[in-house]
Scaffold this active site. Structure first.
Site, mmCIF file in Angstrom:
data_model
loop_
_atom_site.group_PDB
_atom_site.id
_atom_site.type_symbol
_atom_site.label_atom_id
_atom_site.label_comp_id
_atom_site.label_asym_id
_atom_site.label_seq_id
_atom_site.Cartn_x
_atom_site.Cartn_y
_atom_site.Cartn_z
ATOM 1 C CG ASN A 104 -73.370 -18.834 11.132
ATOM 2 O OD1 ASN A 104 -72.940 -19.465 10.177
ATOM 3 N ND2 ASN A 104 -73.971 -19.420 12.162
ATOM 4 C CG ASP A 159 -86.670 -15.372 15.664
ATOM 5 O OD1 ASP A 159 -86.084 -15.159 14.587
ATOM 6 O OD2 ASP A 159 -87.782 -15.937 15.734
ATOM 7 C CB VAL A 160 -81.622 -13.121 13.195
ATOM 8 C CG1 VAL A 160 -80.445 -13.472 14.096
ATOM 9 C CG2 VAL A 160 -81.958 -14.254 12.229
ATOM 10 C CE LYS A 170 -76.835 -19.054 3.089
ATOM 11 N NZ LYS A 170 -76.413 -18.318 4.316
ATOM 12 C CE1 TYR A 222 -78.434 -22.268 2.744
ATOM 13 C CE2 TYR A 222 -77.379 -23.021 0.719
ATOM 14 C CZ TYR A 222 -77.299 -22.643 2.045
ATOM 15 O OH TYR A 222 -76.070 -22.633 2.672
#
Length: 252
Positions: free
Chosen positions: A87, A60-61, A159, A155
């Protein structure tokens, strides 16, 4: 264990589906030893499909301990890391800035920004320490790092942040032979395209819904491999790949 001089090792986060799965398989086909990271072990095992060069490490990043364990595994098993494909990400809530909940915002930031930061930091530490120092980080951005879709504030913001992370790593990594580039992908054919309704009619800036073209995710994976396989003397800082004819140029 020390890595053999010819061994190329890569970590792919979010390797259990979508772009991460396609990139992991492309790297394996190209002869990389690939460590597959993601939350769901069963999905990672499906990506690996028994390939002898695939190593599954559930991660789990958003959890520093998980990330540290992932990079310790690479160091102990292979001695060096050639490439990190950063990613892992989520689309997050649908809504304008005044409509989404704080918890939804925080969850999106945790994966898309903090998770990417934690993995990049661990990769840089390892790449600095290995002999010789150096390596390559490729961050997965999005066309939303350039132009947003409607009702995608969480989102889109994350980004845009990835672009800043990419440029900062590229600058600070120079003395150590560490390069960092970003790939911004638009409408690769993955599960996410179903989530935002691209095939049936994605929401446009004028309020209409229209089907949008997509392209095979394998082509996006080939672009990532191209970035990964460049010699240390060259680096792609930014690569934008989209479905032909998608409403990106001229959005709005």
């Amino acid at each position: 264990m020390d890595a053999a001089p010819s061994m190329r090792t890569a970590i792919v986060t979010g390797a259990g589906s979508g772009i991460g799965r396609a990139v992991a398989r492309e790297f394996l086909t190209a002869g990389f030893t690939v460590v597959l990271a993601g939350r769901r072990q069963a999905a990672l095992e499906e990506t690996a499909a028994g390939h002898p060069l695939a190593h599954v490490v559930p991660t789990d990043v958003t959890r520093p301990d998980d990330v540290n364990r992932l990079f310790r595994y690479v160091q102990q098993e292979f001695g060096a890391l050639s490439v990190l494909f950063n990613n892992a990400g989520v689309f997050g809530p649908t809504g304008a800035v005044d409509e989404i909940q704080l918890a939804e915002w925080a969850d999106t930031v945790a994966v898309n920004i903090t998770g990417a930061f934690l993995c990049a930091a661990a990769a840089v530490r390892l790449m600095k320490s290995q002999q010789p120092p150096g390596g390559r980080i490729i961050n997965n951005g999005s066309v939303s790092a350039h132009a947003p879709r409607p009702l995608s504030v969480a989102y889109t913001t994350t980004k845009h942040a990835i672009t800043g992370l990419t440029k900062s790593i590229e600058l600070d990594g120079r003395p150590f032979g560490i390069t960092c580039g970003q790939i911004d992908i638009g409408n690769a054919r993955t599960e996410l395209m179903d989530t935002i309704g691209v095939n049936g009619g994605a929401l446009q800036a004028d309020g209409s819904r229209r089907p949008e073209p997509t392209f095979p995710v394998a082509e996006a994976a080939r672009a990532v491999l191209l970035m990964a396989q460049l010699p240390a003397s060259a680096s792609v800082g930014s690569l934008l790949i989209t479905a032909s004819g998608m409403p990106f140029i001229g959005r709005g």
